[in-house]
Scaffold this motif. Structure first.
Motif, short mmCIF file in Angstrom:
data_model
loop_
_atom_site.label_atom_id
_atom_site.label_comp_id
_atom_site.label_asym_id
_atom_site.label_seq_id
_atom_site.Cartn_x
_atom_site.Cartn_y
_atom_site.Cartn_z
N VAL A 99 -11.89 -0.87 -0.29
CA VAL A 99 -12.75 0.18 -0.81
C VAL A 99 -12.24 1.56 -0.44
CG1 VAL A 99 -14.29 0.21 1.19
CG2 VAL A 99 -15.20 0.85 -1.06
N THR A 100 -11.43 1.66 0.61
CA THR A 100 -10.93 2.97 1.06
C THR A 100 -9.72 3.45 0.27
OG1 THR A 100 -9.65 1.82 2.76
CG2 THR A 100 -11.78 2.75 3.42
N TRP A 101 -9.18 2.64 -0.60
CA TRP A 101 -7.99 3.05 -1.32
C TRP A 101 -8.30 4.19 -2.28
CZ3 TRP A 101 -4.40 -1.53 -3.02
CH2 TRP A 101 -3.79 -2.03 -1.87
N GLY A 102 -7.46 5.21 -2.26
CA GLY A 102 -7.61 6.35 -3.16
C GLY A 102 -6.74 6.21 -4.39
N THR A 103 -6.59 7.32 -5.12
CA THR A 103 -5.88 7.30 -6.38
C THR A 103 -4.43 6.86 -6.22
OG1 THR A 103 -7.30 9.10 -7.17
CG2 THR A 103 -5.25 8.69 -8.39
N PHE A 104 -3.76 7.34 -5.19
CA PHE A 104 -2.34 7.05 -5.02
C PHE A 104 -2.09 5.55 -4.90
CE2 PHE A 104 1.28 6.66 -1.92
CZ PHE A 104 2.27 6.93 -2.84
N ARG A 105 -2.81 4.89 -4.00
CA ARG A 105 -2.62 3.45 -3.82
C ARG A 105 -3.11 2.67 -5.03
NH1 ARG A 105 -4.04 1.95 2.48
NH2 ARG A 105 -2.00 2.46 3.33
N ARG A 106 -4.19 3.13 -5.64
CA ARG A 106 -4.70 2.44 -6.84
C ARG A 106 -3.66 2.47 -7.95
NH1 ARG A 106 -10.17 0.94 -8.08
NH2 ARG A 106 -11.20 0.55 -6.08
N GLU A 107 -2.96 3.59 -8.10
CA GLU A 107 -1.94 3.68 -9.14
C GLU A 107 -0.78 2.74 -8.85
OE1 GLU A 107 -0.88 7.75 -9.59
OE2 GLU A 107 -2.67 8.24 -10.75
N LEU A 108 -0.39 2.64 -7.59
CA LEU A 108 0.64 1.67 -7.24
C LEU A 108 0.15 0.25 -7.52
CD1 LEU A 108 1.98 3.03 -3.82
CD2 LEU A 108 3.05 3.23 -6.06
N PHE A 109 -1.12 0.03 -7.23
CA PHE A 109 -1.70 -1.29 -7.41
C PHE A 109 -1.78 -1.69 -8.88
CE2 PHE A 109 -5.45 -4.26 -7.01
CZ PHE A 109 -4.80 -5.20 -6.23
N ASP A 110 -1.82 -0.70 -9.77
CA ASP A 110 -1.88 -0.98 -11.20
C ASP A 110 -0.65 -1.72 -11.70
OD1 ASP A 110 -4.36 0.13 -11.49
OD2 ASP A 110 -3.64 2.08 -12.17
N ASP A 111 0.44 -1.67 -10.93
CA ASP A 111 1.65 -2.37 -11.35
C ASP A 111 1.56 -3.88 -11.17
OD1 ASP A 111 2.91 -0.01 -12.03
OD2 ASP A 111 3.75 0.27 -10.03
N VAL A 112 0.55 -4.34 -10.45
CA VAL A 112 0.46 -5.77 -10.14
C VAL A 112 0.50 -6.64 -11.40
CG1 VAL A 112 -0.98 -7.59 -9.15
CG2 VAL A 112 -0.75 -5.40 -7.98
N PRO A 113 -0.39 -6.46 -12.36
CA PRO A 113 -0.36 -7.35 -13.53
C PRO A 113 0.91 -7.21 -14.35
CG PRO A 113 -1.86 -5.53 -13.91
CD PRO A 113 -1.48 -5.46 -12.46
N VAL A 114 1.46 -6.00 -14.41
CA VAL A 114 2.69 -5.80 -15.18
C VAL A 114 3.83 -6.60 -14.57
CG1 VAL A 114 4.36 -4.09 -15.94
CG2 VAL A 114 1.94 -3.51 -15.91
N LEU A 115 4.01 -6.45 -13.26
CA LEU A 115 5.12 -7.14 -12.59
C LEU A 115 4.90 -8.64 -12.52
CD1 LEU A 115 5.56 -4.51 -9.76
CD2 LEU A 115 7.12 -4.92 -11.65
N ALA A 116 3.65 -9.06 -12.59
CA ALA A 116 3.35 -10.50 -12.56
C ALA A 116 3.37 -11.11 -13.95
CB ALA A 116 1.99 -10.74 -11.92
N GLY A 117 3.62 -10.29 -14.97
CA GLY A 117 3.67 -10.80 -16.33
C GLY A 117 2.31 -11.10 -16.91
N VAL A 118 1.28 -10.40 -16.42
CA VAL A 118 -0.08 -10.60 -16.90
C VAL A 118 -0.49 -9.40 -17.74
CG1 VAL A 118 -2.47 -11.02 -16.19
CG2 VAL A 118 -0.59 -11.92 -14.84
N GLY A 119 -1.32 -9.62 -18.72
CA GLY A 119 -1.76 -8.54 -19.58
C GLY A 119 -2.83 -7.68 -18.96
N SER A 120 -4.04 -7.72 -19.50
CA SER A 120 -5.12 -6.87 -19.03
C SER A 120 -5.67 -7.35 -17.69
CB SER A 120 -6.25 -6.83 -20.06
OG SER A 120 -6.79 -8.12 -20.24
N CYS A 121 -6.27 -6.43 -16.95
CA CYS A 121 -6.89 -6.79 -15.68
C CYS A 121 -8.00 -5.80 -15.38
CB CYS A 121 -5.87 -6.78 -14.55
SG CYS A 121 -5.29 -5.15 -14.09
N VAL A 122 -8.82 -6.15 -14.39
CA VAL A 122 -9.90 -5.30 -13.91
C VAL A 122 -9.73 -5.15 -12.41
CG1 VAL A 122 -12.40 -5.08 -13.60
CG2 VAL A 122 -11.48 -6.02 -15.72
N VAL A 123 -9.90 -3.94 -11.88
CA VAL A 123 -9.77 -3.70 -10.45
C VAL A 123 -11.14 -3.33 -9.88
CG1 VAL A 123 -8.70 -2.29 -8.66
CG2 VAL A 123 -7.39 -2.93 -10.68
#
Length: 482
Positions: A99-123
């Motif tokens: 819950v403490t993650w801000g914009t910077f880490r969230r943006e890095l985290f957005d790469d998870v589904p892309v790099l895992a070969g997954v389409g849409s996701c919800v965070v």
């Protein structure tokens, strides 16, 4: 294994959050990493999620790895486990993060589904999942407040949340607060100092035993009591309570229904009693499965579409359509067809024992690209104080003087908020907050250089920062008592 309702079947599996580097430089994950690490402990790494967004590498057996690389390997292993058990990869991915993650880490985290070969996701955040499930169990909708206090392996975090209405997720109230100075790893370090010849796995096992037993007999025949352990970690527990206190104070004048303790280290008895003494509301130790189950119910709703919320407490269809993964254990809800499956990837080591699997993880990204993003986005530290992991806040670090005069709240309010009368807003944000020198704002006429003052979001002017709030723990040079 246990049978679920209807044709849904719940299968429990284990996937420890661990990565091991073998002789060929390949990464082993999960149980294979734990087993290999028994003989070569220098080659195993745990609790590396805190390194997401940090340009400094995680060093394993003298070799540098980005946290994203390690987390990516763990995610790939998780997806492989799901595919082996279920027969196909999930189509929908829901990710949870601190819950403490801000914009910077969230943006890095957005790469998870892309790099895992997954389409849409919800965070979503793990705190929202814990609170959501607790509110549902209590029948509170849109009216209640709880504080979630998460003491995991590598960090502690706390946040106050307001119950959502209908299918709306709980809202965070105030400012989530976190620190990587307190957690299971810090408790292990305290034990390691007491027993320098004991390896990391035995230290971890001793810590777990002391949570269940009053006294443990060691291999050399001597005994070590829970009281001895509590004496070692008491200063760390106090620091954890400061995190909880700051989160509650930032939420303002709200009446908490409860403080919910979650995380592997939350089972330590001293923590429970310390929180009870510190708050004026019930304290509940929620099951390790709380994040997994709350997220599973949410994933089921996403998989089955609108209206699924009404059936989240027993619907066979919800069980058949959801899959959640966790960092320590997994539970897979099977059905003949998995075309509507959902996978939840969380960043908290929790035990999933019911409806679906929650898996702990993050994404990978090249070291050079990460360094570029870190340099361009990561704000500099204020006054040499370590930057906290929380979301973006508006704050000002008090200077030694302004135009040759000591700074004071009325002048700061006038300079940054256009009116000195708004000093009361600054007082409301900061009253009682722990400051780096060990002090706290109790008298509006007394502030000190180096104090970090949270300001209203419309504050503007030279020195006003919009960034993750710096950590407010006393420095080692401070003579104040925390």
């Amino acid at each position: 294994m246990s049978r679920g309702t209807g044709s849904g079947e719940v299968i429990a599996a284990s996937l420890p959050v661990a990565v091991y580097v073998n002789d060929h430089g390949s990464l082993l994950c999960g149980e294979a990493a734990v087993q290999a690490g028994v003989q070569r402990p220098s080659r195993i790494s745990r609790n590396f999620r805190g390194g997401l967004g940090d340009p400094s590498p995680v060093v394993i057996d003298s070799a540098p790895y980005s946290a994203e690389t390690l987390l990516s390997a763990l995610l790939a292993e998780c997806l492989g486990v799901v595919e082996r058990v279920v027969g196909e990869r999930p189509e929908q991915v829901v990710l949870t993060c601190p819950v403490t993650w801000g914009t910077f880490r969230r943006e890095l985290f957005d790469d998870v589904p892309v790099l895992a070969g997954v389409g849409s996701c919800v965070v979503v955040s793990d705190a929202q999942m814990v609170a959501r499930r607790w509110f549902a169990g209590q029948g509170l909708e849109g009216t209640g407040f709880v504080a979630v206090f998460d003491l995991g392996g590598g960090a502690v975090e706390a946040a106050v949340l307001r119950s959502g209405i209908g299918e709306k997720l709980p809202d965070v109230v105030g400012i989530p607060v976190g620190s990587d100075r307190v957690g299971g790893d810090a408790f292990d370090a305290a034990l390691s100092q007491r027993f320098p010849l004991m390896d990391a796995e035995r230290v971890r096992a001793l810590k777990h035993q002391l949570s269940e037993s009053e006294q443990v007999r060691l291999e050399n025949g001597s005994s070590f009591s829970r009281g001895d352990f509590e004496d070692l970690i008491r200063p760390l527990i106090r620091s954890g309570l400061q995190v909880l206190g700051e989160a509650i104070r930032s939420a303002g004048d709200v009446q908490l229904e409860a403080v919910l303790l979650v995380g592997g280290s939350a089972r330590i008895p001293l923590l429970f009693t310390a929180v009870q003494d510190a708050v004026n509301c019930p304290v509940e130790l929620v099951t390790d499965a709380a994040v997994a189950l709350g997220a599973a119910e949410f994933a089921a709703e996403l998989a089955t579409g609108p209206g699924a919320a009404a059936s989240r407490h027993g619907s066979a269809e919800a069980v058949r359509n959801a899959l959640v993964a966790t960092g320590t254990d997994t539970a897979l809800a099977q059905r003949p067809s998995w075309r509507s499956s959902a996978l939840l990837i969380g960043l908290v080591a929790v035990l999933a024992v019911a409806l679906v699997v929650l898996l702990l993880h993050n994404a990978t990204r090249g070291d050079e690209k990460l360094a570029d993003r870190s340099a361009s986005r990561s704000p500099s530290s204020a006054a040499g104080i370590p930057r906290g992991p929380g979301p973006v806040s508006t704050f000002y670090v008090v200077q030694t003087g302004y135009h040759g005069q000591p700074e004071y709240l009325y002048e700061i309010a006038q300079r940054f908020l256009t009116s000195g009368d708004r000093l009361q807003e600054i007082v409301a944000f900061n009253k009682g907050r722990l400051q780096p020198d060990g002090g706290a704002l109790t008298d509006p006429n007394k502030i000190a250089a180096g104090w970090i003052l949270i300001l209203p979001s419309d504050a503007k002017g030279a020195g006003v920062q919009h960034a993750p709030l710096p950590c407010c723990f006393p420095t080692q040079s401070s003579s104040a008592t925390p």
